[in-house]
Design a protein around this motif. Structure first.
Motif: not given
Length: 318
Positions: A85, A87-88, A121, A177
């Motif tokens: 995952e 994206q939070s 994320d 990121q």
């Protein structure tokens, strides 16, 4: 000089790395599970079964990233569902999604299933570990192990000395990121990680694979990408390292693909003006040169951007 930010590609490199280095993935992130598996026995990636789990699902396209079947040292068969995952925004329904695919796999195939998650994320406080529901004595609960990639920010020296391919994956992920809007800084980190890759003593195949992961994830504007290619060639000449040539081939191949994508988008812009961002992003994800050439020819004669997008969507679905 200011450079226009380029969208990073996390999904593709992570999925490909999971395909190629599944054992190393478990060894690096989930050593307790890794130690329970009999690695002398072959394991298999269950792509067809994974697709079936998502068919007619309310969660739409949010599939788990990989499903593997392994044999434990006890001789029993185990299925491992892996979720990555990035994206939070999925804070609310992510645990439910893990639970849903877990029980779907068990119900449909009657196999014991372990679900694990990598949280890539940028929200430090988001750390889901369970899905639970209780009511007046009734209790339903699924706990699943997770790894938060942000936690590795304080373990940089350990990552630098680690031979596991996923150490480099984590480093590339974190620096991609962190440089979301700083393209010049991203280029510097990309170069640092490529040099680190060359100094780790990997076999030729691993160098090619890991270079490809880093290159795809740490996307750069065209001008900075060209500077990086020049640095790589000069580095090879200084160090007299002929084994870099496969990476140069990869760079050249990617440069040709990027050039073809840009030709399509430039042509559309010249003919119709502003090109929708959805078209730009879709074209920039294409990796098939034959398809890109076909789309370029269609862009010459198409009547509108909307008509081109209708041609593009069936092409990407295939």
């Amino acid at each position: 000089m200011e450079y226009q930010p380029v969208k990073a590609d996390y999904d593709g490199p992570w999925k490909e790395a999971l395909n190629l280095y599944f054992e190393q993935f478990l060894s690096f992130f989930f050593p307790a599970i890794h130690s329970q598996i009999d690695w002398s026995q072959p394991y298999q990636s269950l792509d067809k079964e994974l697709l079936e789990l998502g068919r007619d699902s309310e969660v739409g396209t949010q599939f788990p990233d990989k499903l593997f079947e392994v044999k434990l040292i006890t001789g029993n068969v185990l299925w491992i569902l892996i979720h990555v995952e990035i994206q939070s925004q999925s804070v609310i329904d992510f645990p439910k999604r893990i639970y849903r695919y877990n029980y779907r796999a068990f119900d449909q195939y009657d196999k014991p299933v372990v679900s694990v998650a990598i949280l890539g994320d940028d929200t430090p406080t988001w750390r889901p570990t369970e899905y639970a529901f209780t009511l007046d004595g009734y209790k339903l609960k699924l706990e699943f192990p997770t790894v938060k990639l942000l936690d590795y920010q304080t373990q940089w020296e350990q990552l630098e000395s680690e031979q596991n391919p996923f150490a480099l994956m984590v480093m590339a992920h974190l620096k991609t990121q962190a440089t979301n809007r700083q393209m010049a800084e991203r280029k510097q980190w990309k170069w640092t990680l490529i040099r680190s890759l060359l100094d780790r003593g990997y076999r030729r195949e691993e160098v090619e694979n890991l270079f490809r992961f880093i290159d795809r994830m740490m996307s750069l504007p065209k001008q900075l990408e060209q500077q990086l290619r020049t640095q790589l060639i000069e580095y090879r000449e200084e160090r007299q390292m002929p084994f870099i040539s496969p990476m140069e081939e990869l760079i050249q191949e990617e440069a040709i693909l990027k050039n073809q994508r840009e030709n399509i988008l430039d042509l559309l812009q010249v003919r119709f003006g502003e090109v929708p961002q959805s078209v730009v992003e879709t074209v920039n994800r294409l990796e098939d040169m034959t398809l890109l050439k076909q789309l370029f020819r269609q862009a010459i004669s198409v009547g509108s951007v909307a008509e081109f997008e209708q041609l593009l969507n069936p092409s990407t679905d295939s």
